[in-house]
Motif scaffolding. Sequence first.
Motif, PDB file in Angstrom:
ATOM      1  N   UNK A   1       0.854  -1.193   0.000  1.00 40.33           N
ATOM      2  CA  UNK A   1       0.000   0.000   0.000  1.00 40.33           C
ATOM      3  C   UNK A   1       0.884   1.235   0.000  1.00 40.33           C
ATOM      4  N   UNK A   2       0.351   2.313  -0.573  1.00 39.41           N
ATOM      5  CA  UNK A   2       1.069   3.584  -0.656  1.00 39.41           C
ATOM      6  C   UNK A   2       0.087   4.712  -0.389  1.00 39.41           C
ATOM      7  N   UNK A   3       0.555   5.733   0.364  1.00 39.36           N
ATOM      8  CA  UNK A   3      -0.349   6.831   0.722  1.00 39.36           C
ATOM      9  C   UNK A   3       0.441   8.116   0.935  1.00 39.36           C
ATOM     10  N   UNK A   4       0.054   9.168   0.225  1.00 44.98           N
ATOM     11  CA  UNK A   4       0.563  10.504   0.525  1.00 44.98           C
ATOM     12  C   UNK A   4      -0.283  11.050   1.663  1.00 44.98           C
ATOM     13  N   UNK A   5       0.324  11.192   2.848  1.00 42.66           N
ATOM     14  CA  UNK A   5      -0.430  11.573   4.047  1.00 42.66           C
ATOM     15  C   UNK A   5      -0.548  13.082   4.209  1.00 42.66           C
ATOM     16  N   UNK A   6       0.246  13.847   3.432  1.00 42.33           N
ATOM     17  CA  UNK A   6       0.211  15.314   3.487  1.00 42.33           C
ATOM     18  C   UNK A   6       0.300  15.816   4.933  1.00 42.33           C
ATOM     19  N   UNK A   7       1.345  15.364   5.619  1.00 41.06           N
ATOM     20  CA  UNK A   7       1.584  15.776   7.001  1.00 41.06           C
ATOM     21  C   UNK A   7       1.227  14.683   7.983  1.00 41.06           C
ATOM     22  N   UNK A   8       2.224  13.888   8.383  1.00 40.26           N
ATOM     23  CA  UNK A   8       1.945  12.727   9.229  1.00 40.26           C
ATOM     24  C   UNK A   8       1.487  13.118  10.628  1.00 40.26           C
ATOM     25  N   UNK A   9       2.035  14.206  11.161  1.00 41.31           N
ATOM     26  CA  UNK A   9       1.614  14.608  12.508  1.00 41.31           C
ATOM     27  C   UNK A   9       0.121  14.869  12.573  1.00 41.31           C
ATOM     28  N   UNK A  10      -0.413  15.511  11.543  1.00 38.10           N
ATOM     29  CA  UNK A  10      -1.848  15.788  11.511  1.00 38.10           C
ATOM     30  C   UNK A  10      -2.655  14.498  11.406  1.00 38.10           C
ATOM     31  N   UNK A  11      -2.204  13.576  10.568  1.00 35.90           N
ATOM     32  CA  UNK A  11      -2.943  12.329  10.371  1.00 35.90           C
ATOM     33  C   UNK A  11      -2.930  11.479  11.644  1.00 35.90           C
ATOM     34  N   UNK A  12      -1.839  11.534  12.389  1.00 34.90           N
ATOM     35  CA  UNK A  12      -1.760  10.777  13.645  1.00 34.90           C
ATOM     36  C   UNK A  12      -2.810  11.234  14.658  1.00 34.90           C
ATOM     37  N   UNK A  13      -3.224  12.512  14.556  1.00 32.42           N
ATOM     38  CA  UNK A  13      -4.179  13.066  15.518  1.00 32.42           C
ATOM     39  C   UNK A  13      -5.632  12.901  15.091  1.00 32.42           C
ATOM     40  N   UNK A  14      -5.849  12.540  13.823  1.00 32.25           N
ATOM     41  CA  UNK A  14      -7.215  12.418  13.310  1.00 32.25           C
ATOM     42  C   UNK A  14      -7.823  11.073  13.693  1.00 32.25           C
TER      43      UNK A  14
END
Length: 268
Positions: free
Chosen positions: A7-20
Amino acid sequence: MRTYKFASWNVNGLRAVLKKEPSFTDIATELDADILAIQETKLQEGQVAVELPGYVQTWSHAERKGYSGTAVFSREEPLSVRRADSLLPYAAGNELVATAVTEGRVCALEFDSYWFVDVYTPNAQNELARIDTRMAWDDAYRSFLKGLEGEAGKPIVTCGDFNVAHEEIDLKNPKSNRGNAGFSDEERGKFTELLDAGFTDTFRLLHPDETGAYSWWSYRFNARKNNAGWRIDYFLVSDAVRDQVREATIRSDIFGSDHCPVELVIDL
């Protein structure tokens, strides 16, 4: 030979995604991939600790803070790892590529039977302001992949945000976007050169005529709600293993970024 799920994913800011909610770790668990590659982490080394039991973590950070960056989470320990500076021998001293390789854009992992290469391709930017960098990068990256392929005779699986919609079928509004970053003749031509060098677009291999299949949507104009998107995230494989591709999927049901994950199931 065994069956792998990637799998591949552009997270556009991992810190933000970790909090969602659901969080990055929840989504990674749902994807349940043997290898998960991410792009645009926007992190410096040590800024976050990602708890993902059962995975080996390989990071590539940009020198510039809060910018670019890639990472790969693999269930197997890689035999070796290379990062973007490995493109320099293929760049013929090009200063534009030399700058781009400081941006954490490549994680290449060697395994027993294949190379897995995660890439975040430079954006050509508004009015194609960075098109010269992009063209030089595309040439160097293509040569880098062929170099890896030739070293030990192992096939390549490369994935990530290639920042280009290859054909008109790959974006909702091709006519109005012709010549814009991500759909310029120059970028599309370089992607064609990459495929012609011996690589297969796995999604189009299995879904040659599917329309409305996109992996990125602008945050503006309710683009995702209206599915006015672009397919710019890919899994490519060496032509030698194209017949071993079993599934290629776009996970538009997963939110948290302006991109969604893409998946590949392949026998290697």
